[in-house]
Design an enzyme around this catalytic site. Structure first.
Site, PDB file in Angstrom:
ATOM      1  N   ARG A  38       0.820  -1.218   0.000  1.00 32.20           N
ATOM      2  CA  ARG A  38       0.000   0.000   0.000  1.00 32.20           C
ATOM      3  C   ARG A  38       0.852   1.266   0.000  1.00 32.20           C
ATOM      4  O   ARG A  38       0.425   2.295  -0.530  1.00 32.20           O
ATOM      5  CB  ARG A  38      -0.943  -0.007   1.208  1.00 32.20           C
ATOM      6  N   LYS A 198     -18.441 -17.918   2.983  1.00 34.96           N
ATOM      7  CA  LYS A 198     -19.904 -17.895   3.112  1.00 34.96           C
ATOM      8  C   LYS A 198     -20.621 -17.152   2.000  1.00 34.96           C
ATOM      9  O   LYS A 198     -20.180 -16.080   1.578  1.00 34.96           O
ATOM     10  CB  LYS A 198     -20.273 -17.231   4.440  1.00 34.96           C
ATOM     11  N   GLY A 332      -9.543  -8.878   0.397  1.00 34.44           N
ATOM     12  CA  GLY A 332      -8.407  -8.976   1.315  1.00 34.44           C
ATOM     13  C   GLY A 332      -7.650 -10.288   1.225  1.00 34.44           C
ATOM     14  O   GLY A 332      -6.455 -10.322   0.917  1.00 34.44           O
ATOM     15  N   GLY A 355     -12.598  -4.169   1.007  1.00 34.56           N
ATOM     16  CA  GLY A 355     -14.029  -3.829   1.041  1.00 34.56           C
ATOM     17  C   GLY A 355     -14.423  -2.845  -0.044  1.00 34.56           C
ATOM     18  O   GLY A 355     -15.491  -2.979  -0.663  1.00 34.56           O
TER      19      GLY A 355
END
Ligand code: ADP
Ligand code: MG
Length: 375
Positions: A38, A198, A332, A355
């Site tokens: 980053r 999930k 991520g 996100g």
């Protein structure tokens, strides 16, 4: 991008507040930055501003402090940035306050100052207008390059954009352009590979992609819910019975537009738990990727943190790296997997925003992007 970018900023002699996302993973004892991706991703914007003769002050959050916390100082980041830039990047004691503003006022063209963790102030996450005003004080322009924080409407990502002439940085611009192009007119065939534990955390991504992709290849724990919804008796621990209707709706939506949903045909087990896709599934998914012109991947295909269940994830990453398609990775853990495999440079784009990347692919608007005026 329809937003005003760095190209429209004449930065010479200006004091520019640059929001970056330096929320890097760190190791404690001894403290060191585990991954500086980053920081490196922000260099093009920082260097472009310096070359123009701007005075640059960098603002970022780091971790989740509750008030000032020395363990969450950005000093370590400033040190790494100094090495990368080949010049000293001093630390300001805070992101606001008279001492910091004095340091900002004394900057010379080409200088870079690192402001202290903006989340030391709870007003940051509250997008407090008075705090945003304090942040903006003493600056002539604001550049947002913090793509990883653009889905948050905080003072330093959203509030200040209304108080200073605001511009998109080069990283933010690139992320938005590439990720939104997936929902625009991607080159076809467009294959989307979706994994993760999930269905419940991926339902919006699936809904968005099923309207665009030619093939949805589904793996990871969430494939169990799709298999169960089809009536396959898999007795898997990670199936979510309350999500089977949604899984059926995704498949129906794909079928209605002539798109294909691929589910695992074999798996790797640990007792009664399905923890990875199997070799035959790897081959099928890889074959689709080899034929694709655009590939988007989010979500590991198995519990890749355990090497014996990392095969599926590795197979997908390698197939993407070897394909001539436009390849985009977001999320991520998915990005972490690509980096562990050393395949980042072989992809068209590996997103720095977890996100934020997913929200763009879900078709949502990001407050940090929306606050920048149109070009
Ligand atoms: P991303 O961060 O890339 O969006 P997710 O957060 O959706 O990905 O999912 C990542 C997690 O899902 C990983 O930590 C991985 O171990 C887990 N996972 C994937 N498949 C399985 C599985 N079959 N069983 C258990 N966990 C799984
Ligand atoms: Mg995740």
């Amino acid at each position: 991008m329809a937003k005003r970018t760095l190209a429209a900023l004449d930065a010479k002699g200006k004091r520019v507040l640059v929001r970056v996302d330096f929320n890097v993973p760190v190791e404690t004892d001894p403290p060191r930055i585990a991954d500086d991706t980053r920081i490196r991703a922000a260099l093009p914007t920082i260097n472009a501003l310096r070359e123009q003769g701007a005075m640059v002050a960098l603002c970022s959050h780091f971790g989740r402090p509750k008030g000032p916390d020395r363990k969450l100082s950005l000093a370590l980041v400033a040190q790494r940035l100094s090495e990368l830039l080949g010049r000293r990047v001093p630390m300001a004691p805070d992101c606001i306050g008279p001492e910091t503003k004095e340091q900002v006022a004394e900057l010379e063209p080409g200088d870079v100052l690192m402001l202290e963790n903006v989340r030391f102030h709870p007003e940051e996450e509250q997008n407090d207008p008075a705090f945003a005003k304090q942040l903006a004080a003493g600056f002539d322009a604001y550049v947002n390059d913090a793509f990883g924080a653009a889905h948050r409407a905080h003072a330093s990502t959203e509030g200040v954009a209304h108080l200073l002439p605001a511009y998109a940085g080069l990283l933010l611009e690139k992320e938005v352009r590439i990720l939104t192009s997936l929902l625009g007119s991607p080159e076809r065939p467009f294959v989307a590979v979706i994994g993760g534990a999930k269905v419940s955390s991926k339902i919006d991504v699936l809904r968005s992609l099923v309207a665009k992709a030619d093939v949805l290849a589904i793996g990871g724990g969430m494939a169990n819910t799709f298999l169960a919804a089809k009536g396959t008796d898999i007795k898997a621990s990670l199936s979510e019975p309350d999500r089977e209707d949604e899984a059926r709706a995704i498949v129906a939506a794909a079928t209605a537009r002539g798109a294909e949903v691929l589910l695992p045909v074999d798996m790797r087990w640990d007792g009664d738990k399905i923890l990875d896709i199997g070799p035959e599934t790897e081959r099928e998914f890889a074959a689709q990727i080899a034929d694709a012109k655009t590939v988007f991947w989010n979500g590991p295909l198995g519990l890749f943190e355990r090497p014996e269940f990392a095969h599926g994830t590795e197979a997908i990453a390698r197939a993407m790296a070897d394909s001539g398609a436009v390849t985009v990775v977001g999320g991520g853990e998915s990005v972490q997997a690509v980096e562990q495999l050393g395949l980042t440079a072989k992809m068209t784009h590996v997103s720095t925003g977890g996100g934020a990347a997913l929200e763009l692919v879900e078709g949502k608007r990001l407050p940090g992007v929306e606050a920048i005026p149109d070009a």
